[in-house]
Write an enzyme that holds these catalytic residues in place. Structure first.
Site, PDB file in Angstrom:
ATOM      1  N   ARG A 114       0.810  -1.206   0.000  1.00  0.00           N
ATOM      2  CA  ARG A 114       0.000   0.000   0.000  1.00  0.00           C
ATOM      3  C   ARG A 114       0.852   1.269   0.000  1.00  0.00           C
ATOM      4  O   ARG A 114       0.704   2.124  -0.860  1.00  0.00           O
ATOM      5  CB  ARG A 114      -0.872  -0.034   1.250  1.00  0.00           C
ATOM      6  N   THR A 115       1.743   1.398   0.966  1.00  0.00           N
ATOM      7  CA  THR A 115       2.508   2.637   1.094  1.00  0.00           C
ATOM      8  C   THR A 115       3.421   2.833  -0.107  1.00  0.00           C
ATOM      9  O   THR A 115       3.525   3.931  -0.656  1.00  0.00           O
ATOM     10  CB  THR A 115       3.318   2.616   2.404  1.00  0.00           C
ATOM     11  N   LYS A 140      22.430  -8.573   4.264  1.00  0.00           N
ATOM     12  CA  LYS A 140      22.888  -8.622   2.883  1.00  0.00           C
ATOM     13  C   LYS A 140      24.395  -8.474   2.806  1.00  0.00           C
ATOM     14  O   LYS A 140      25.014  -8.779   1.788  1.00  0.00           O
ATOM     15  CB  LYS A 140      22.243  -7.471   2.101  1.00  0.00           C
ATOM     16  N   ARG A 171      11.424   3.035   3.883  1.00  0.00           N
ATOM     17  CA  ARG A 171      10.711   2.215   4.861  1.00  0.00           C
ATOM     18  C   ARG A 171      11.731   1.249   5.445  1.00  0.00           C
ATOM     19  O   ARG A 171      12.464   0.597   4.700  1.00  0.00           O
ATOM     20  CB  ARG A 171       9.591   1.448   4.150  1.00  0.00           C
ATOM     21  N   HIS A 228       5.520   7.230  11.204  1.00  0.00           N
ATOM     22  CA  HIS A 228       5.012   6.994   9.863  1.00  0.00           C
ATOM     23  C   HIS A 228       4.253   8.267   9.485  1.00  0.00           C
ATOM     24  O   HIS A 228       3.026   8.298   9.467  1.00  0.00           O
ATOM     25  CB  HIS A 228       4.084   5.766   9.873  1.00  0.00           C
TER      26      HIS A 228
END
Lengths: 311, 443
Positions: free
Chosen positions: A61-62, A89, A111, A139
């Protein structure tokens, strides 16, 4: 008319913003809403600008909302989904930032599962940074779209009563909203299982903690339900989804305690039948789809104010 | 004859109730003579004018991490020892969480061997359990014979209380203390910062004071039941102070240490490293918000905790200041706050910070020397240390208490730079560090 300026390099949180900043973003968003209703939903405002959506957590969504917002402003939007953290990673966040900087983006939308990751990026890069959610901290764009939705439906923000129910300890949406509500004179009542309540709720001024959802809902103008993160079941924060739904979920009977014209909000994605029944989520009082729609307009406003104002 | 005369210094030697301006003659690695107007023939040795300086028994840091073997990129025994010398320490005890863990005489012996080339005394601390795994006792007797001065699982606790009991009993037979890192693992969980207002406001997973206090209570009960000593590492909460004071009151053999960072910073540093208005910062070159040099275990607590720790240090409930020097490479710390390793370095910042406590009137110079030299020497049973009586080892810290300077991480001898104190304007600096009668650092 005097042109108002958003005098911040980044949008890292509601913390640090003024009421004037909030109003500027909301007013700008209103003017952008109309674009989304045109048949050709595009203006050239950010033509030639590069926006990177750097998402270290899965989000549909965001991320989509930011991407659509960028594209409607004619910016070039690139999505980077780093499914795992930079640490796992093998590349540090600082190195990732160095690499991105070399590609000369104008805005980076971040995010991240960790509190403060957007702040770390912002401290090391010339590009403007938008926090699209950092751990359980902030947020801000979700908060702003919530404010826009409330203002549209209630005609004002001051002196409203808002009830927030759910996992406050782990909710960045709640933290941003509690900050903004305090600034705007909104009276906030919250309710959560004690296991999902931060120990020091006193840091949020003007927030009243209620023992039961019934108490929080009484006379509310706005009911905001928080998502239960299903993976938290392993943290022994509550016995079962079923029990949570019974004790804290929003159903028709509980909603009746709020004002007759109360609106129901949810930041999504919803767990139907857990924190909210389908009947309420899809009912006449639900403004959940308005939130999604306003999300695009608010994010257009944010990107415009950060990236497009100079021209 | 290897001699040296320190002229005109203020000799602060609390074990011998001495605090006066005296000359001090060192010979053959020992303290030879104290007195007014001593003379030394230049042919027989150096005379150093230390007028205006404090001459104290050598400072001992009983809690450091030297990272060798295994993580020499963070610190080596030599680089850590050089940092110690610059920081005024003549002896440092190093924790067992190296790679491999110091859980055998072979690793203890390796450390002793490496340390033989180091400028200061290095005292290995052995692991309590094999591999710090908390399952089987490590061979404490063999490690003690190889040079281990104490035992600790530092970095974690011994969760199995029955095993902890056996460890204490066994260490007791060796006349070595166990240094307890107190943390209930379940309550600690995935915590990042102190569970308090900062954690609540910014959504950090919290480390409750309770996590430390529950485990301290357990250690105190064990000590009481067994009538054996325990030493509590890096006390950080006011509740812990109260537990320790009450236990001491009823005769439990408990000692405790506190770190400089827990005495000078609280959890506000997490959101603003430069939050202290009463500190003069020569520069603010580090990230102010969410700086990982504010992340350590135990975490920075609340202002009331800092106040309690300071009061306990002044009252002697906490007997020792130890740095918990925990080097990490810069890139390891320049990551997301949550992912950053716990710990900061302290060997080169402890002395000026402790002098600040004297300046603030919290400690007398004699009490300072008690905390920094006498008590650690006693707790680790270091013979010949902690005193300047004739015949004692010529390990001395000579301090210029008046010099103003700025802490500069970039100039550290340590291989690592992870300090929250970079840029602090401080007063008082190491003038000379003397180990075994030899100057190993001179400013």
């Amino acid at each position: 008319m005097e042109k108002k300026i958003f005098a911040h390099k980044d949008l890292l949180g509601i913390e640090g913003l003024s009421v004037a900043d909030l109003e500027l973003i909301l007013d700008t968003a209103v003017s952008f809403k109309e674009i989304s209703q045109r048949s050709i939903k595009k203006v050239p405002t950010l033509r030639g600008k590069t926006i990177i959506n750097l998402f270290y957590e899965p989000s549909t969504r965001t991320r989509t909302s930011f991407e659509i917002a960028a594209k409607r402003l004619s910016a070039d939007a690139i999505n980077i989904s780093a499914a795992t953290s930079s640490v796992k990673k093998g590349e540090t966040l600082a190195d990732t930032v160095r690499n991105l900087q070399a590609m000369a983006p104008d805005i980076i939308v971040v995010r991240h599962a960790c509190v403060g990751a957007p702040h770390l990026i912002a401290s090391r890069i010339g590009a403007r940074v938008v926090n699209a959610g950092d751990g359980a901290n902030e947020h801000p764009s979700q908060c702003l779209l919530d404010l826009l939705t409330i203002r549209e439906h209630k005609g004002r923000l001051a002196d409203l009563r808002v009830a927030i129910i759910g996992d406050l300890a782990h909710s960045r949406v709640a933290r941003s909203n509690m900050r903004a509500f305090a600034m705007l004179g909104i009276r906030t009542r919250v309710c959560a299982p004690p296991t999902m309540l931060p120990r020091e709720m006193g840091v949020f001024p003007g927030v009243e903690v209620c023992r039961t959802p019934e108490e929080a809902l009484r006379e509310a103008d706005v009911v905001m339900m928080l998502r239960i993160q299903l993976e938290r079941q392993d943290d022994v924060l509550f016995p079962s989804l079923n029990e949570y739904a019974r004790r804290y979920g929003l159903n028709r009977q509980r909603l009746a305690l709020a004002r007759d014209d109360a609106i129901v909000m949810h930041p999504g994605p919803m767990n139907r039948g857990v924190e909210i029944t389908s009947e309420v989520a899809d009912g006449s009082r639900s403004v959940i789809m308005d939130q999604v729609e306003n999300g695009v307009a608010v994010r257009m406003a944010i990107l415009y104010l950060l990236g497009g104002q100079a021209e | 004859m290897n001699r040296m005369l320190l002229k005109g210094g203020r000799v602060i030697d609390p074990l011998n109730s001495r605090d006066e301006v005296l000359d001090l003659l060192l010979a053959d690695g020992k303290v030879a003579e104290l007195g007014p107007a001593l003379q030394l023939d230049p042919a027989a040795g150096r005379t150093i004018d230390v007028a205006g300086c404090w001459v104290t028994p050598g400072w001992i840091d009983m809690h450091t991490h030297l990272r060798e073997p295994g993580q020499e990129y963070k610190e080596t025994i030599l680089s850590g020892a050089e940092a110690a010398a610059a920081g005024g320490f003549t002896g440092i005890a190093c924790m067992a969480n190296t790679k491999p863990v110091n859980d055998s005489a072979a690793v203890t012996g390796f450390i002793v061997e490496q340390a033989s080339r180091a400028p200061v005394n290095v005292y290995p601390i052995g692991a309590v359990t094999v591999g710090l795994q908390g399952r089987r006792l490590a061979p404490m007797g063999e490690m003690a014979a190889a040079g281990a001065v104490a035992f600790s699982e530092d970095g974690r606790t011994v969760a199995d209380t029955a095993l902890y009991r056996r460890a204490l009993e066994y260490a007791g037979s060796l006349d070595r203390i166990i240094i307890c890192h107190c943390q209930d693992n379940y309550l600690f969980g995935q915590g990042v910062v102190h569970e308090g207002e900062i954690a609540a406001a910014f959504g950090f997973a919290g480390i409750p004071s309770l996590a430390e206090e529950v485990d301290i209570a357990r250690c105190l009960l064990l000590a009481e039941y067994l009538e054996l000593p325990v030493h509590i590492a890096h006390v950080s909460t006011r509740g812990a102070v109260a537990l320790i004071a009450a236990a001491r009151e009823r005769g439990v053999r408990v000692s405790a240490e506190v770190t400089p960072h827990h005495l000078f910073l609280d959890h506000r540093a997490v959101v603003d490293l430069y939050y202290r208005e009463d500190v003069e910062y020569a520069r603010r070159s580090q990230l102010a918000r969410f700086n990982t040099n504010s992340k350590m275990s135990p975490p920075l607590r609340e202002p009331a905790d800092v106040a309690a720790l300071r009061a306990a240090l002044a009252a002697g409930v906490i007997e020792v200041v130890a740095s918990d020097h925990a080097p990490h490479e810069q890139t390891e710390k320049e990551v997301e706050y949550q992912y950053a390793p716990f710990g900061v370095i302290g060997l080169e910042t402890t002395l000026p910070l402790m002098l600040r406590l004297v300046g603030e009137g919290l400690l007398t110079p004699a009490a300072l020397v008690e905390r920094m030299s006498v008590a650690p020497a006693r707790l680790l049973s270091l013979r010949g240390k902690g005193s300047l009586a004739p015949g004692m080892d010529a390990d001395l810290t000579v301090i210029d208490p008046e010099v103003d300077w700025v802490i500069e991480a970039a100039a550290f001898r340590s291989k690592s730079r992870n300090t929250p104190f970079d840029g602090w304007r401080v007063k008082g600096r190491t003038r000379l560090t003397i180990v075994g009668g030899r100057v190993v650092f001179a400013a």
